[in-house]
Design a protein around this motif. Structure first.
Motif, PDB file in Angstrom:
ATOM      1  N   PHE A  64       0.835  -1.203   0.000  1.00 10.65           N
ATOM      2  CA  PHE A  64       0.000   0.000   0.000  1.00 10.65           C
ATOM      3  C   PHE A  64       0.869   1.253   0.000  1.00 10.65           C
ATOM      4  CE2 PHE A  64      -2.609   3.162   2.338  1.00 10.65           C
ATOM      5  CZ  PHE A  64      -3.689   3.230   1.479  1.00 10.65           C
ATOM      6  N   VAL A 140     -11.032   3.354  -3.902  1.00 13.72           N
ATOM      7  CA  VAL A 140     -10.413   2.601  -2.809  1.00 13.72           C
ATOM      8  C   VAL A 140     -11.351   1.491  -2.342  1.00 13.72           C
ATOM      9  CG1 VAL A 140      -9.459   2.735  -0.473  1.00 13.72           C
ATOM     10  CG2 VAL A 140      -9.083   4.614  -2.088  1.00 13.72           C
ATOM     11  N   CYS A 143     -11.366  -1.264  -4.888  1.00 14.62           N
ATOM     12  CA  CYS A 143     -10.148  -2.070  -4.757  1.00 14.62           C
ATOM     13  C   CYS A 143     -10.261  -3.031  -3.573  1.00 14.62           C
ATOM     14  CB  CYS A 143      -8.930  -1.163  -4.576  1.00 14.62           C
ATOM     15  SG  CYS A 143      -8.399  -0.313  -6.080  1.00 14.62           S
ATOM     16  N   VAL A 201      -4.248  -3.837  -3.770  1.00 11.63           N
ATOM     17  CA  VAL A 201      -3.671  -3.099  -2.646  1.00 11.63           C
ATOM     18  C   VAL A 201      -2.786  -1.977  -3.177  1.00 11.63           C
ATOM     19  CG1 VAL A 201      -2.248  -3.270  -0.567  1.00 11.63           C
ATOM     20  CG2 VAL A 201      -3.737  -5.179  -1.217  1.00 11.63           C
ATOM     21  N   ALA A 204      -4.980   0.767  -4.689  1.00 15.90           N
ATOM     22  CA  ALA A 204      -5.586   1.612  -3.660  1.00 15.90           C
ATOM     23  C   ALA A 204      -4.581   2.627  -3.144  1.00 15.90           C
ATOM     24  CB  ALA A 204      -6.115   0.742  -2.520  1.00 15.90           C
ATOM     25  N   GLY A 205      -3.318   2.199  -3.010  1.00 21.61           N
ATOM     26  CA  GLY A 205      -2.284   3.131  -2.574  1.00 21.61           C
ATOM     27  C   GLY A 205      -2.081   4.270  -3.551  1.00 21.61           C
TER      28      GLY A 205
END
Length: 263
Positions: A64, A140, A143, A201, A204-205
């Motif tokens: 992340f 987010v 995800c 992941v 999303a980061g």
């Protein structure tokens, strides 16, 4: 493996802390694994089994943070290519030195592919004259949902929470599809982070990185709180490359001393 963030007006030092914590956990995780399965020590196996449930959490945190860092960088294609070269060296080294612990598609391979893919997306957006998308929460959440759905894809199925399990055709699983998350019979990698589900992941980061771009991270994240973890975070790639040989050497010493005391 993500390196520093150079193009910020204010560096988010706590990201180094947050990156360093999973690096710290990784070293112990791999040490317990080495003691358990390479040196056959029962207490090493007990520690490894105890620590195993935490592994996806600290690995996920690292991935992340790598996604956030990538959104703050404009050289992801170059960074990803360099990291992929290091990943290939790791594969070659494990094949030559410890073939029983061969790493074919580990976290470095995974991150390098994600960085290059994201860097290509950034390049296409810049050529199209599009600005970086502002932060939105819904990507987010999407995800997170896709992560849950694909979490067991390597085991042969998708899981829609509280609703449905979808078994996937076994013909989809081939050794050459292992990087995607569809490992076939005979595939083995001592460190294995396939694109599915972990790419969600990372993605999303990159979305949360929009907050950092806009300087909208909470104020407490800008200073470093734990210098030790911050040091580990800034040197994550070096630590990843050297920690296994060091662990193996220390394990040899420990077992030799135990053997001497036993004798």
């Amino acid at each position: 493996p993500t390196g520093g963030v150079k193009n910020l007006k204010r560096r988010i030092y706590a990201m180094d802390d947050l990156r360093g914590f999973p690096v710290f956990c990784m070293v112990f995780y791999h040490a317990f694994y080495t003691l358990a399965f390479l040196f056959q020590l029962p207490w090493g196996e007990a520690l490894f089994r105890f620590f195993t449930p935490a592994e996806p959490w600290f690995a996920g945190l690292f991935i992340f943070i790598a996604g956030i860092s990538s959104d703050l960088s404009r050289s992801n294609l170059v960074r990803g290519a360099k990291l992929f070269a290091v990943a290939l060296l790791v594969t070659a080294a494990t094949a030559l030195v410890v073939p029983e612990e061969l790493i074919l598609f580990g976290i470095l391979h995974f991150l390098s592919i994600c960085m290059m893919a994201f860097g290509l997306l950034q390049l296409l957006r810049r050529r199209a004259g599009k600005e970086d998308a502002p932060f939105r929460l819904w990507p987010v959440l999407v995800c997170a949902l896709l992560l849950v759905v694909t979490w067991n894809i390597s085991d042969g199925y998708l899981q829609i929470p509280f609703f449905l399990r979808v078994n996937l055709p076994q013909s989809w699983y081939q050794p050459w599809l292992a990087p995607l998350g569809l490992p076939g019979p005979g595939f083995a990698s001592a460190d294995y982070f396939p694109l599915l589900p972990w790419c969600f992941v990372f993605a999303a980061g990159t979305v949360v990185g929009g907050l950092a771009q806009a300087g909208r991270f909470p104020e407490f994240l800008y200073p470093s709180r734990i210098p030790f973890f911050s040091f580990l975070g800034r040197h994550a790639l070096l630590i990843y490359v050297v920690h296994q040989p060091v662990i193996y050497g220390v394990s040899l010493l420990v077992t030799a001393l135990m053997g001497g005391m036993g004798g």
